[in-house]
Motif scaffolding. Sequence first.
Motif, PDB file in Angstrom:
ATOM      1  N   LYS A   1       1.276   2.681 -11.592  1.00 51.21           N
ATOM      2  CA  LYS A   1       0.405   2.822 -10.425  1.00 51.21           C
ATOM      3  C   LYS A   1      -0.534   1.622 -10.320  1.00 51.21           C
ATOM      4  O   LYS A   1      -0.788   1.093  -9.222  1.00 51.21           O
ATOM      5  CB  LYS A   1      -0.391   4.110 -10.570  1.00 51.21           C
ATOM      6  CG  LYS A   1      -1.200   4.517  -9.346  1.00 51.21           C
ATOM      7  CD  LYS A   1      -0.343   5.232  -8.320  1.00 51.21           C
ATOM      8  CE  LYS A   1      -1.193   5.850  -7.198  1.00 51.21           C
ATOM      9  NZ  LYS A   1      -0.378   6.482  -6.173  1.00 51.21           N
ATOM     10  N   LYS A   2      -1.053   1.213 -11.478  1.00 49.05           N
ATOM     11  CA  LYS A   2      -1.964   0.072 -11.463  1.00 49.05           C
ATOM     12  C   LYS A   2      -1.262  -1.218 -11.017  1.00 49.05           C
ATOM     13  O   LYS A   2      -1.843  -2.078 -10.352  1.00 49.05           O
ATOM     14  CB  LYS A   2      -2.588  -0.094 -12.847  1.00 49.05           C
ATOM     15  CG  LYS A   2      -3.673   0.927 -13.156  1.00 49.05           C
ATOM     16  CD  LYS A   2      -4.315   0.645 -14.515  1.00 49.05           C
ATOM     17  CE  LYS A   2      -5.465   1.619 -14.778  1.00 49.05           C
ATOM     18  NZ  LYS A   2      -6.118   1.353 -16.095  1.00 49.05           N
ATOM     19  N   GLN A   3      -0.028  -1.367 -11.406  1.00 42.40           N
ATOM     20  CA  GLN A   3       0.734  -2.563 -10.967  1.00 42.40           C
ATOM     21  C   GLN A   3       0.866  -2.588  -9.430  1.00 42.40           C
ATOM     22  O   GLN A   3       0.700  -3.614  -8.773  1.00 42.40           O
ATOM     23  CB  GLN A   3       2.110  -2.568 -11.632  1.00 42.40           C
ATOM     24  CG  GLN A   3       2.064  -2.845 -13.114  1.00 42.40           C
ATOM     25  CD  GLN A   3       3.418  -2.770 -13.784  1.00 42.40           C
ATOM     26  OE1 GLN A   3       4.423  -2.337 -13.158  1.00 42.40           O
ATOM     27  NE2 GLN A   3       3.494  -3.154 -15.063  1.00 42.40           N
ATOM     28  N   ALA A   4       1.198  -1.422  -8.897  1.00 39.69           N
ATOM     29  CA  ALA A   4       1.308  -1.313  -7.442  1.00 39.69           C
ATOM     30  C   ALA A   4      -0.048  -1.565  -6.814  1.00 39.69           C
ATOM     31  O   ALA A   4      -0.163  -2.190  -5.730  1.00 39.69           O
ATOM     32  CB  ALA A   4       1.846   0.059  -7.061  1.00 39.69           C
ATOM     33  N   LEU A   5      -1.093  -1.035  -7.516  1.00 41.96           N
ATOM     34  CA  LEU A   5      -2.440  -1.243  -7.005  1.00 41.96           C
ATOM     35  C   LEU A   5      -2.762  -2.735  -6.929  1.00 41.96           C
ATOM     36  O   LEU A   5      -3.268  -3.240  -5.920  1.00 41.96           O
ATOM     37  CB  LEU A   5      -3.432  -0.528  -7.913  1.00 41.96           C
ATOM     38  CG  LEU A   5      -4.926  -0.830  -7.648  1.00 41.96           C
ATOM     39  CD1 LEU A   5      -5.352  -0.301  -6.281  1.00 41.96           C
ATOM     40  CD2 LEU A   5      -5.792  -0.228  -8.756  1.00 41.96           C
ATOM     41  N   ASN A   6      -2.487  -3.418  -7.966  1.00 39.44           N
ATOM     42  CA  ASN A   6      -2.797  -4.845  -7.993  1.00 39.44           C
ATOM     43  C   ASN A   6      -2.070  -5.628  -6.887  1.00 39.44           C
ATOM     44  O   ASN A   6      -2.622  -6.551  -6.285  1.00 39.44           O
ATOM     45  CB  ASN A   6      -2.446  -5.419  -9.371  1.00 39.44           C
ATOM     46  CG  ASN A   6      -3.398  -4.886 -10.451  1.00 39.44           C
ATOM     47  OD1 ASN A   6      -4.560  -4.545 -10.171  1.00 39.44           O
ATOM     48  ND2 ASN A   6      -2.920  -4.805 -11.699  1.00 39.44           N
TER      49      ASN A   6
ATOM     50  N   TYR B   1       0.825  -1.199   0.000  1.00 44.03           N
ATOM     51  CA  TYR B   1       0.000   0.000   0.000  1.00 44.03           C
ATOM     52  C   TYR B   1       0.861   1.251   0.000  1.00 44.03           C
ATOM     53  O   TYR B   1       0.577   2.222  -0.740  1.00 44.03           O
ATOM     54  CB  TYR B   1      -0.929  -0.040   1.219  1.00 44.03           C
ATOM     55  CG  TYR B   1      -1.747   1.222   1.410  1.00 44.03           C
ATOM     56  CD1 TYR B   1      -2.741   1.584   0.489  1.00 44.03           C
ATOM     57  CD2 TYR B   1      -1.515   2.066   2.499  1.00 44.03           C
ATOM     58  CE1 TYR B   1      -3.481   2.751   0.672  1.00 44.03           C
ATOM     59  CE2 TYR B   1      -2.267   3.217   2.683  1.00 44.03           C
ATOM     60  CZ  TYR B   1      -3.248   3.549   1.780  1.00 44.03           C
ATOM     61  OH  TYR B   1      -3.985   4.705   1.962  1.00 44.03           O
ATOM     62  N   GLN B   2       1.905   1.226   0.866  1.00 42.94           N
ATOM     63  CA  GLN B   2       2.797   2.383   0.926  1.00 42.94           C
ATOM     64  C   GLN B   2       3.497   2.581  -0.429  1.00 42.94           C
ATOM     65  O   GLN B   2       3.678   3.712  -0.908  1.00 42.94           O
ATOM     66  CB  GLN B   2       3.824   2.202   2.042  1.00 42.94           C
ATOM     67  CG  GLN B   2       3.219   2.305   3.435  1.00 42.94           C
ATOM     68  CD  GLN B   2       2.561   3.642   3.715  1.00 42.94           C
ATOM     69  OE1 GLN B   2       3.019   4.717   3.234  1.00 42.94           O
ATOM     70  NE2 GLN B   2       1.438   3.599   4.435  1.00 42.94           N
TER      71      GLN B   2
ATOM     72  N   ARG C   1      -8.241  -0.964   3.875  1.00 34.85           N
ATOM     73  CA  ARG C   1      -7.092  -0.638   3.030  1.00 34.85           C
ATOM     74  C   ARG C   1      -7.461  -0.784   1.530  1.00 34.85           C
ATOM     75  O   ARG C   1      -7.022   0.004   0.700  1.00 34.85           O
ATOM     76  CB  ARG C   1      -5.907  -1.539   3.371  1.00 34.85           C
ATOM     77  CG  ARG C   1      -5.315  -1.278   4.733  1.00 34.85           C
ATOM     78  CD  ARG C   1      -4.603   0.024   4.817  1.00 34.85           C
ATOM     79  NE  ARG C   1      -3.810   0.126   6.038  1.00 34.85           N
ATOM     80  CZ  ARG C   1      -3.427   1.265   6.549  1.00 34.85           C
ATOM     81  NH1 ARG C   1      -3.780   2.424   5.959  1.00 34.85           N
ATOM     82  NH2 ARG C   1      -2.698   1.283   7.638  1.00 34.85           N
ATOM     83  N   LEU C   2      -8.270  -1.778   1.226  1.00 34.70           N
ATOM     84  CA  LEU C   2      -8.675  -1.949  -0.172  1.00 34.70           C
ATOM     85  C   LEU C   2      -9.470  -0.732  -0.648  1.00 34.70           C
ATOM     86  O   LEU C   2      -9.262  -0.191  -1.758  1.00 34.70           O
ATOM     87  CB  LEU C   2      -9.529  -3.210  -0.320  1.00 34.70           C
ATOM     88  CG  LEU C   2      -8.784  -4.543  -0.294  1.00 34.70           C
ATOM     89  CD1 LEU C   2      -9.761  -5.708  -0.234  1.00 34.70           C
ATOM     90  CD2 LEU C   2      -7.866  -4.673  -1.518  1.00 34.70           C
ATOM     91  N   ALA C   3     -10.409  -0.328   0.226  1.00 32.89           N
ATOM     92  CA  ALA C   3     -11.185   0.866  -0.113  1.00 32.89           C
ATOM     93  C   ALA C   3     -10.280   2.085  -0.237  1.00 32.89           C
ATOM     94  O   ALA C   3     -10.443   2.943  -1.120  1.00 32.89           O
ATOM     95  CB  ALA C   3     -12.250   1.074   0.953  1.00 32.89           C
ATOM     96  N   ALA C   4      -9.291   2.126   0.689  1.00 32.08           N
ATOM     97  CA  ALA C   4      -8.365   3.260   0.676  1.00 32.08           C
ATOM     98  C   ALA C   4      -7.546   3.262  -0.606  1.00 32.08           C
ATOM     99  O   ALA C   4      -7.231   4.330  -1.174  1.00 32.08           O
ATOM    100  CB  ALA C   4      -7.468   3.201   1.910  1.00 32.08           C
ATOM    101  N   VAL C   5      -7.162   2.057  -1.054  1.00 35.11           N
ATOM    102  CA  VAL C   5      -6.370   1.964  -2.285  1.00 35.11           C
ATOM    103  C   VAL C   5      -7.181   2.537  -3.445  1.00 35.11           C
ATOM    104  O   VAL C   5      -6.685   3.367  -4.218  1.00 35.11           O
ATOM    105  CB  VAL C   5      -5.974   0.497  -2.550  1.00 35.11           C
ATOM    106  CG1 VAL C   5      -5.416   0.363  -3.959  1.00 35.11           C
ATOM    107  CG2 VAL C   5      -4.960   0.033  -1.524  1.00 35.11           C
TER     108      VAL C   5
END
Length: 941
Positions: free
Chosen positions: A819-824, A800-801, A848-852
């Motif tokens: 960004k999407k890779q980090a998101l995944n 997440y960080q 955290r998922l919602a936060a992402v």
Amino acid sequence: MNRLSLIVLSLSLSACSMFGSGPTEKTATLADLQPAYLPVKSQQLPSANLNELRDLYLAALKASDDQEVRRQVNSRLAGIEMLRSEELLAESTGSEQKLFAATVAAYEALLADNPDDANTDQHLYQLARAHEMNGEQDKSLAILTGLVGEHQDSARYVESQFRLAESYFSAGKYKEAAQSYKHVIARGEGLYYQNSHYMLAWSYFKAAHYDYAIENFMLTLDLMLLHSAEAVARERGDQEIVNDSLRMLSVSFSTLEGVESLNQTLDSMGERRYAAQLYQSLASYYLNLQRYKDSADSYQAFVERYPQADQRYRYQIAQIEVYQQGGFKQEVLQSKINFVADNQHDKPYWQTRSADIKTAIDDSLQNYITELASYYHTLAQQVDKKIDKKQIAQQRQHYQQAAYYYALFVASFPRHELAADMLFLLAETQYESGSYQAAIESYERVAYHYSHSAKAAEAGYAAILSYDHLPLPVQDDPSYKITQDNISLAKIDSSLRFTQAFPGDSRSPAIQINSAQAQLGLGLYEKAIISASALTPGNALYRATADNSITMSAWLVIAQSAFDTQDYFYAETSYSEVLALLPPKDKRLQALNERYAASIYKQGELALASNQHLLAAQHFTRVMNKAPASSIRVNAQFDAASSYYAIKAWDKAADLLLDFRQRYPQHSLTAGMGATLAVIYQETEQWGLAADELAGVYRSEQDPVKKAQLLYLTAELYEKAGNSSQAISYYRDYAHNYKQPFDINLEAMNKLNELYFAEAEDDKRRFWLKRLMQADEQQRSERSRYLAAMASSVFADDAYQSFKEIKLTLPIKKSLQKKKQALNLALQRYQQTAQYGVADFATLSLYRLAAVYGQLSRDLINSERPDNLDELALEQYEILLEEQAYPFEEKAIAIHEQNIQNSWNNIYDDWVKESFTALRKLLPARYNKEESVKNSMEDIY
């Protein structure tokens, strides 16, 4: 006229030849023996002058022609002539002759002139008497013979026969004398009856008819002693006859079969009240002849025939005296034995005697018992010590015989002045003969029943010594111990009785302490204390004690007894007294110091048993201070520390334990001291010191299980002490080396996670987070799943960080791709975390998922704008961005709403709350209503 006068009269008629001269005291033969004689009594003469009276009768004769008057006058004149002749005889010197001639002439004339006189028998009797007095026995005998033949009815018949018998006796005509005496006796009781029996006996004796003589001497005694059983006549003259009869009976018996003849006589004639005098007379007769054995046998015969006679004891004494005179030692001994046996107080004979006889018996009984006891005692003592078995048995028998008589004396005369001495000698003989129990009893009687005796103390002491000789069974006999203890108890009682009775005796203190020590040995502790206390200051025996060692021994007995009865305070004070009296270099010092220390130590133990830990600690500390050299000091110090430990006096307990460890580093108690100190340090929150102590315990522990536990605890203590490096080291050792127990291993790894986190050593932390996740995969538990979820959340947060840190920059497409890779990756990891099913981390993951998604939406909205866009293009660009960002925001809202739905399942943690907060911002119209939320929360809870 009494019997004595008759004898005198009869003897006066025979004063000359009829009876001969008086007998001498000693005779050569039986034929020389003579009957008893009494002196002739002087007859009272008429008060008138006989010559004048004769002249008056002569004048009357001349004056009268009457024949009867003349007869009477002549009769009176003849009588006067008899009186005148008797008067002349009384005045005569013995040389005159025919003093009764005138009397003879007078009676002859009277008889010639009056042949038919009715008093002829009287005149003949007087004529015979006058002839006799003139010495004309034949004429007298002829006249008397005629008188008894012709005048059998005469009043003078009996007397004439008696005079005739005496004439025959004097002439040695014993057969004729006996016949005449029988005629007298045949006429029955009369003046001459007794004397006739007596002289008849003499006549038979002279004729050697001893059986008849015995019979008539017995009959004589019957008559003389009609009212007496002691052979004592009522008049002196009669007594002479009695004595002579007894004497002649003795002579007769001795001539025959001796005392056997006497027995036979009594058998045939019947018993006599004077039988005792018969035996005594015979015994005396033999004794005068120095026939000692016969004399003694005579007394013995009486004793055997009359065992209940009052005289029996006297005759037994007389028998002993006879044997003594004759020098018959063995017979003297046996006779004394018999006397003692027959006259004891428990025998009917003694019990039925009068008080005077009892007293007389006792006088001799005392003497004979004493003599017999002394005799046998001396015999026993004279036996050589080097003797054979036979002599030993004989010696023992002598002692037993002596003991018998000593005992008899005491039993018979318990109040006699010699009773105590005799009882002491009894004890001595019993002791010497091996009768130790009997000796003890006798010694103790002397000591305590005759305490006034000079032998009392000596007897009491001898009794005590005698107990040591009492026999015991063989040691393997079941009764051995019981018998031994009983003897010991009896000796103790005797000893204490001695010291109480004789406190001033120099032996009493030693006896007292020996008794106390014996009581101690038997486990009689309370009695031992009482006995020993008598030897301590303030008591009588202490004042009599000149030896400090006895006082010290007394204190020692008290101390030991008090110790064994758990009166440890009394034991302590008593041991203190002992040590004060003990010489400095005494070999017993160390041992006594140990006992002294133990008595204090035991007080501590008692206090400990009653949960008085402070008092116990104080007692244990006193051991250290008062007996520092004692072996128990080590235990005392440790127990003092333990007692202080129990009452949480941590500082004192720690000081004592540390001192102990320093003093006794090799002691077995030292090895386990670290754990105790560790607890103390924990209680005082000295975590580092506690950890250090526990680390030492850990290093020395050999048991794997305990070692693992100590390792973990040590790590915890270091952690509490803030010593992270040591804590990490010990946790790490545990985590690597002890996979089991699984839950503890998890905690160790978690501790490493936390410590490394605190130390900001992320790499090392993540190493152990991975280990936690791996452990859960290998062996799942609720705790492992939780910790794995926690670890997974950390890695998710890392993703997440990383996601957050990626900025959307131009060209937007390229940065958005990254960004999407980090998101995944972040989404993947939070999903993994949520899959552990741990509520705490599921809500976190959703949040955290919602936060992402929310972050991505915001990042899109806030991404960099191209510089070359005009206003319309920029507006369209922004609309495009919003279109791109909106689905992510919707996604974030949806996930937040999913998360807050956990509250419906009573899950309302921080992350649920955070989702509510996020929704208020995202959908304020829906979620920014306090009341609605409040109501919702109320619905949840």
